[in-house]
Design an enzyme around this catalytic site. Structure first.
Site, PDB file in Angstrom:
ATOM      1  N   PRO B 284      -5.185  -7.490  13.364  1.00  0.00           N
ATOM      2  CA  PRO B 284      -6.121  -8.331  13.089  1.00  0.00           C
ATOM      3  C   PRO B 284      -6.745  -7.221  12.487  1.00  0.00           C
ATOM      4  CG  PRO B 284      -6.634  -6.963  15.435  1.00  0.00           C
ATOM      5  CD  PRO B 284      -4.962  -6.594  14.828  1.00  0.00           C
ATOM      6  N   CYS B 285      -6.594  -6.449  11.736  1.00  0.00           N
ATOM      7  CA  CYS B 285      -7.909  -5.746  10.660  1.00  0.00           C
ATOM      8  C   CYS B 285      -8.180  -6.708   9.395  1.00  0.00           C
ATOM      9  CB  CYS B 285      -7.264  -4.576  10.203  1.00  0.00           C
ATOM     10  SG  CYS B 285      -5.626  -4.909   8.885  1.00  0.00           S
ATOM     11  N   LYS B 286      -7.522  -7.646   9.052  1.00  0.00           N
ATOM     12  CA  LYS B 286      -7.687  -8.810   8.055  1.00  0.00           C
ATOM     13  C   LYS B 286      -8.475 -10.051   8.406  1.00  0.00           C
ATOM     14  CE  LYS B 286      -7.002  -6.611   3.727  1.00  0.00           C
ATOM     15  NZ  LYS B 286      -7.085  -4.859   4.524  1.00  0.00           N
TER      16      LYS B 286
END
Lengths: 321, 380
Positions: B284-286
């Protein structure tokens, strides 16, 4: 008239089920191989629109068991949120300790015991709750992360077989108005995977058959079920036992039955199935039953789930670069 | 290395505080409460989704015990993402256009693609895709394993390579063969190679016929959405099954993920609501930055629509006020406020509500897993 053929259940076992079994086997069950109660579920069949080709592809709903299947079974599961159409079925699960025991088990006896249980529930309690009862046998090779398993969905064989009227299955929209359909849609839910419907779109539990249809002429009586099959021709497996149930309890009214295959507002189907005359005198003996699931080779045989790629720590380490 | 990283992430997530304040329009992140609200909406609107409790020992206390994560099972995947590789960029653009505001140009679509993983625009993308197709690897792998006689198990779905184990098992059920063969009311099993899993029993009918000739290998996926406390976004997890409903191995799952994401943003990790289950997960980092962009875009169109509706309703209500009592009532409620028009606009034009967050999220996810039909939300 063509013989009515039923689409068999196809099983899906979530890896979570095997994980749970592994934990249970190591911590709780150990060498105990007595059958345990589990629950499984299925939903209505659906069709999927293929964006590439523009066609609709028929998707039958699978019969699935997962990590929750061991916990309490249908009772807890039914209390879920949302207007879910997921139908929960109870069953039993027997895990053998060795592959030899698994192979040599008296599968006919196991099968007949389960079929007997369903039959008992029909004639003794007149309940439709056990009609989708299933069972699962397995052998778990815990060291290799391989699981051998075999499902059975006992269904009673009607002799002579049910036949479908020449005009086949009609879309419900040609029979009911939009309002009536919406009304049916609102009243069909998972606790009523089998139900009775009136021409006006009223819905009741199947157990109320007699009272519900007391003042309804025979040709306007409709029985419905949540259909895991989206196939236009073959209704889903649960209908087999529903018809057996009706034959056993209401033999006088059920040589011809209007069946509603409920999936959703637009694709549900209605058709008339009937038994060819002359009928043999009805008995309360248990009919024979079928329902072992076939494996991917199309044979009656066990399936294998190899979870090593997703469970074996060394394999996982290798793919994680 | 990755295991270490996973642990690190787990600790980091544990330490990070629970987001309290609603920020979803500002930077695309949501609070656990909003996650629950958006999840409730998703479950209500699309009953294929349901809430799950998960393993009680892994329950997260900032979410209700019976609403830990969302799941939908048996999501069809008609073909491999690789076969879409060339049209991938177009698909993305198309998706964006569908968000509503009619004026969206192709340029904006590309902008979004670019923003996401910092990758090139469409022309270069197809080259990149070519290099990264992992199928050679995979095929070779299977073959090698088969040749080496390692017990891969017929389970992996290559019906032809029957391992000794499986052959043994075929011997078991001779006794039942008679019984079931004689049953005329069982729809015939379809050859596994031709018809696909879930539609297995679907054949014999004319609508399914064309699909069969295309030799579709319909896989199905169980899709889970969890809440990631560190990134304050939803997180997607996948468990796949082949056309025989045998669990997929990681390499096979990567075939269904657009090549730009396979093994980069999508990895196999331990599912956070189970003590042992492994699943493919979209990192989910972006997510928040992409979600912010999409939400901005959607919000503009939603606001515009609401304004238009409001203006229309206002004028028609004004005109019809004298005769239409129903409308008058509604209009009257609003005119209770001392200053009429401006206040009305404020309360009417709230823009996109956070309930829609997961619906939008699924649209975004659909570009990462283009062939898995997670986005059943075509009505939006």
């Amino acid at each position: 008239m063509p013989i009515l053929q039923f689409a068999p259940f196809s099983s899906v076992v979530s890896p979570a089920f095997w994980h749970k079994l592994t934990d249970l086997k190591i911590d709780v069950l150990r060498l105990d191989d007595a059958p345990v109660g589990i629950s499984g579920s299925y939903g209505p069949g659906r069709s999927v629109h293929d964006r590439e080709t523009g066609q609709d592809i028929v998707m039958n709903a699978s019969f699935s068991v997962d990590g929750e299947s061991f916990a309490g079974g249908a009772d807890t599961a039914a209390g879920q949120h949302g207007a879910t159409r997921t139908v929960y079925a109870t069953g039993s699960f027997k895990n053998f300790n060795t592959i030899e025991e698994f192979k040599n088990a008296d599968k006919n006896k196991l099968f007949n015991d389960e079929a007997q249980e369903i039959w008992q529930s029909i004639v003794a309690s007149r309940s439709a709750k056990q009609l989708t009862r299933f069972f699962l046998i397995s052998y778990a090779d815990l060291k290799k992360y391989k699981y051998y398993y075999w499902f059975a969905f006992p269904a009673f064989v009607s002799k002579p077989a049910w036949e479908i009227e020449a005009d086949g299955w009609k879309n419900v929209r040609t029979v009911f108005s939009a309002d009536q359909l919406a009304s049916i849609d609102g009243q069909v839910h998972a606790d009523r995977q089998f139900f009775v419907v009136s021409k006006q779109g009223k819905v009741g539990a199947i157990e109320e058959y007699e009272a519900f249809f007391a003042s309804v002429p025979a040709h306007e009586r409709i029985v419905g079920f949540i259909d895991p099959s989206a196939d236009p021709v073959n209704p889903g497996w649960p209908l087999r036992n529903l018809l057996a149930y009706l034959r056993a309890l209401y033999p006088a009214h059920t040589t011809s039955v209007q069946v509603l295959r409920w999936r959703d507002l637009t694709s549900s189907q209605l058709g008339t199935v009937s038994l060819p005359a002359p009928l043999p005198s009805t008995t309360t003996d248990r009919p024979s039953a079928v329902g072992w699931e076939r494996n991917p080779q199309g044979k009656l045989g066990a399936r294998v789930a190899d979870l090593a790629p997703m469970m074996d720590p060394t394999r996982l380490a290798a793919q994680a670069v | 290395m990755q295991a270490l990283q996973s642990h690190l992430f787990a600790v980091r997530e544990y330490l990070s505080p629970v987001l309290k304040e609603s920020k979803f329009k500002e930077h695309g992140r949501i609070t656990p409460e909003e996650f629950v609200a958006a999840g409730d909406f998703l479950v209500y609107k699309f009953p294929v989704w349901s809430w799950e409790k998960g393993d009680p020992s892994k329950a997260r206390d900032f979410l209700p015990a019976d609403r830990q994560y969302l799941v939908t099972r048996g999501v069809p995947c008609l073909r491999r993402a690789q076969s879409l590789a060339y049209t991938d960029a177009d698909e993305d653009a198309e998706r964006l256009l569908s968000f509503g505001d009619g004026g969206t140009s192709a340029g904006e679509g590309e902008e979004w693609v670019e923003t996401h993983a910092g990758r090139k625009v469409s022309q270069n993308q197809s080259n990149a895709v070519l290099e990264e197709i992992p199928d050679v690897d995979d095929g070779g792998d299977d073959l090698a394993r088969g040749v080496a006689g390692l017990s891969l198990g017929g389970g992996v779905g290559k019906g032809a390579q029957e391992t000794p184990d499986l052959a043994d098992l075929d011997d078991i059920p001779d006794m039942e063969e008679d019984l079931e063969e004689a049953d005329e009311a069982t729809a015939k099993p379809k050859p596994a190679a031709v018809v696909s899993s879930a539609s297995a029993a679907g054949a014999a009918s004319s609508p399914a016929e064309p699909a069969k000739t295309n030799l579709l290998q319909v896989r199905t996926y169980d899709v889970m959405i969890t809440y990631d406390k560190y990134y304050q976004t939803p997180r997607l997890w996948l468990i796949g099954y082949d056309e025989n409903r045998t669990p997929l191995n990681p390499q096979q799952i990567f075939q269904d993920i657009s090549a730009d994401h396979a093994q980069k943003t999508v990895t196999i990790e331990q599912f956070i609501h189970s003590s042992s289950l492994q699943a493919a997960s979209v990192h989910p980092c972006k997510h928040s930055s992409v979600m912010k962009k999409i939400i901005e875009r959607m919000n503009n169109s939603v606001v515009a629509e609401q304004l238009a509706q409001h203006a229309k309703a206002g004028s028609s209500a004004g005109a019809a006020a004298s005769k239409d009592t129903g409308k008058k009532k509604w209009f009257g409620r609003k005119s209770n406020s001392s200053v009429k028009e401006p206040v009305n606009e404020d309360e009417e034009v709230e823009g996109m509500r956070v309930d829609f967050y997961l619906v939008v999220f699924l649209k975004f996810i659909a570009s990462i897993v283009p062939t898995i039909e997670v986005d059943s939300t075509t009505s939006f």
